[in-house]
Design a protein around this motif. Structure first.
Motif, PDB file in Angstrom:
ATOM      1  N   TRP A 137      26.982  -8.595-107.193  1.00 21.79           N
ATOM      2  CA  TRP A 137      28.000  -8.216-106.221  1.00 21.79           C
ATOM      3  C   TRP A 137      29.229  -7.599-106.878  1.00 21.79           C
ATOM      4  O   TRP A 137      29.993  -6.879-106.223  1.00 21.79           O
ATOM      5  N   ARG A 138      29.439  -7.865-108.178  1.00 24.68           N
ATOM      6  CA  ARG A 138      30.617  -7.344-108.869  1.00 24.68           C
ATOM      7  C   ARG A 138      30.497  -5.850-109.204  1.00 24.68           C
ATOM      8  O   ARG A 138      31.517  -5.164-109.388  1.00 24.68           O
ATOM      9  N   LEU A 139      29.279  -5.345-109.296  1.00 22.38           N
ATOM     10  CA  LEU A 139      29.073  -3.969-109.754  1.00 22.38           C
ATOM     11  C   LEU A 139      29.804  -2.923-108.906  1.00 22.38           C
ATOM     12  O   LEU A 139      30.432  -2.020-109.461  1.00 22.38           O
ATOM     13  N   PRO A 140      29.735  -2.987-107.568  1.00 17.50           N
ATOM     14  CA  PRO A 140      30.436  -1.970-106.781  1.00 17.50           C
ATOM     15  C   PRO A 140      31.950  -1.965-107.008  1.00 17.50           C
ATOM     16  O   PRO A 140      32.581  -0.909-106.987  1.00 17.50           O
ATOM     17  N   PHE A 141      32.532  -3.152-107.226  1.00 17.98           N
ATOM     18  CA  PHE A 141      33.976  -3.219-107.450  1.00 17.98           C
ATOM     19  C   PHE A 141      34.347  -2.613-108.806  1.00 17.98           C
ATOM     20  O   PHE A 141      35.368  -1.915-108.931  1.00 17.98           O
ATOM     21  N   LEU A 142      33.551  -2.860-109.807  1.00 22.07           N
ATOM     22  CA  LEU A 142      33.815  -2.270-111.118  1.00 22.07           C
ATOM     23  C   LEU A 142      33.646  -0.758-111.066  1.00 22.07           C
ATOM     24  O   LEU A 142      34.424  -0.013-111.680  1.00 22.07           O
ATOM     25  N   PHE A 143      32.649  -0.291-110.320  1.00 22.34           N
ATOM     26  CA  PHE A 143      32.465   1.145-110.134  1.00 22.34           C
ATOM     27  C   PHE A 143      33.653   1.750-109.386  1.00 22.34           C
ATOM     28  O   PHE A 143      34.171   2.804-109.753  1.00 22.34           O
ATOM     29  N   GLY A 144      34.093   1.064-108.314  1.00 19.23           N
ATOM     30  CA  GLY A 144      35.228   1.560-107.545  1.00 19.23           C
ATOM     31  C   GLY A 144      36.495   1.654-108.369  1.00 19.23           C
ATOM     32  O   GLY A 144      37.301   2.577-108.195  1.00 19.23           O
TER      33      GLY A 144
END
Length: 442
Positions: A194-201
């Motif tokens: 779940w953390r991946l999209p936030f790091l990408f953003g």
């Protein structure tokens, strides 16, 4: 009170206009991407970052953590809007995108409640408040920049790129969530996926800052500043703006109400509701959001172009009324026969109708206010409307459904927003028609 005219701006090179469009859209897109992915993973975040809950309490905590950002949006919107009206659109937009990416990065890196206890909850709430504060100034300043780079005959079309960036972000967020939900095990998704999209953003922030740093200040704002130096003008306070522009503020608030309700109820709440209360799997819910977002992405430029040709009232009002009428039977169909087909039908039809008032809405809001208070005026109505009718809508609709026992309560919420939006469009277009008629007889 009629909107004041500003001095004519110099001819704008097509390359400069393209840079302005991209720089305005990228931050607006990041805002909605952040909010979209937080909603998609809000249940996981509420379980990991807050004290243990169960059942309906988990859903309430998830929507509360989502909605907390909207409580600070009006404050951030007014302060950053006033800054944009005094220091310039470019300075405000550059600062905003760095704040937005910082909040996103903090969400992606925060350890869980099991690791650091209540500090995890505090950090998530703080990150959401930072996102909300910065997002409060994003739409208004970016839309002001867009409008002030647009030729008069294409303002609805160019303004529609704000709707496109929002729809693209919803689509991207829905696609990312769908792929993660279908390709990761529940354990992997909860531990790190779940953390991946936030790091990408968060990575979008530095890119957006670089793009915005290379854009020239809005020509219309520069012309206003030059005129102000020659002829000093009164600086309006927040109280002055509310007192002198009540018609514009109330009318545009109605437009914001229907636009934000359609987004946060139609695209965000209903897919989560379908997954949490109707038994659909989470991936199907994200697929519904993705379908609706793609329809908006494709249709909004067309409806913006159409508004430039035949007028906003003829484009926006019929679509709003039909949207309000069809919301109830479509939601009833979904509730009575839950499934991928009924959810996608709901999103497909309503997103098509939404595009007719989403596309022209940015230009409608921006043209309501003169250049010297444009960012502040839009920030007031956009963030107040987003707080009352958007960010808190999932929480309010969950509460309404629970209290009334009526799972079709969101349709009545949508209908109320349609009434406000229709009145807002009629008031604004009536004012514009009166101004045009007066200019013909002058």
């Amino acid at each position: 009170m009629t909107t004041q005219e500003t001095p004519s701006a110099p001819t704008i090179a097509p390359s400069a206009r393209r840079r302005a469009i991209v720089s305005s859209a990228i931050g607006n897109g990041l805002e909605w991407f952040d909010f979209g992915i937080f909603s998609s993973f809000s249940l996981i975040i509420s379980r990991l970052m807050f004290p243990p809950q169960s059942g309906a309490a988990t859903l309430m905590v998830a929507f509360a953590s989502f909605g907390i950002a909207f409580l600070v949006r009006p404050v951030g919107g007014v302060l950053l809007g006033m800054y944009a009206d005094r220091a310039g659109r470019k300075a405000a937009l550059s600062a905003i995108i760095l704040m937005m990416s910082a909040g996103t990065l903090l969400i992606g890196l925060t350890p869980s409640y099991a690791t650091i206890g209540i500090a995890a909850s505090v950090m998530i709430v703080g990150a959401r408040m930072l996102q909300g504060f910065s997002a409060g100034g994003e739409f208004a300043s970016a839309t002001a920049m867009l409008l002030e780079y647009s030729p008069r005959g294409q303002r609805n079309l160019i303004g529609s790129f704000q709707a496109c960036s929002q729809a693209l972000s919803f689509a991207l967020g829905g696609a990312v969530a769908f792929l993660l939900l279908h390709n990761l095990t529940p354990l992997s998704l909860q531990q790190w996926g779940w953390r991946l999209p936030f790091l990408f953003g968060a990575l979008i922030g530095p890119v957006g800052y670089y793009i915005r740093s290379r854009v020239d200040e809005s020509p219309e704002f520069v012309a206003f500043i030059n005129q102000k130096r020659r002829t000093p003008q009164e600086r309006l306070s927040l109280v002055d703006i509310v007192r002198r522009y009540p018609r514009e503020l109330l009318a545009t608030l109605g437009i914001v109400a229907v636009c934000t309700t359609s987004a946060y109820v139609g695209l965000i709440y209903i897919p989560i509701f379908a997954s949490g209360a109707l038994g659909l799997d989470a991936g199907t819910g994200q697929l519904g959001m993705l379908v609706g977002a793609v329809v908006l992405l494709l249709m909004s430029p067309l409806t913006g172009y159409l508004s430039d040709r035949i007028g906003r009232r003829r484009v926006m009002v019929p679509a709003m009324l039909l949207y309000g009428v069809l919301a109830y039977p479509l939601l009833a169909s979904l509730v009575n026969a839950p499934g991928a087909v009924s959810l996608i039908r709901f999103e497909l039809v309503l997103a098509f109708l939404m595009s007719f008032f989403w596309g022209p809405s940015a230009a409608a809001l921006a043209e309501a206010f003169p250049v010297q208070i444009r960012s502040t005026g839009m920030a007031i109505v956009y963030n107040l409307g987003a707080m009352c009718f958007g960010g808190l809508a999932p929480l309010i609709n969950t509460w309404l459904t629970k209290v009334t026992g009526d799972r079709l309560a969101p349709a009545w919420y949508i209908a109320a927003s349609v009434v406000l939006g229709t009145l807002g469009v009629l008031v604004m277009t009536q004012r514009e028609s009166a101004a045009q008629e007066a200019s013909l007889h002058a």
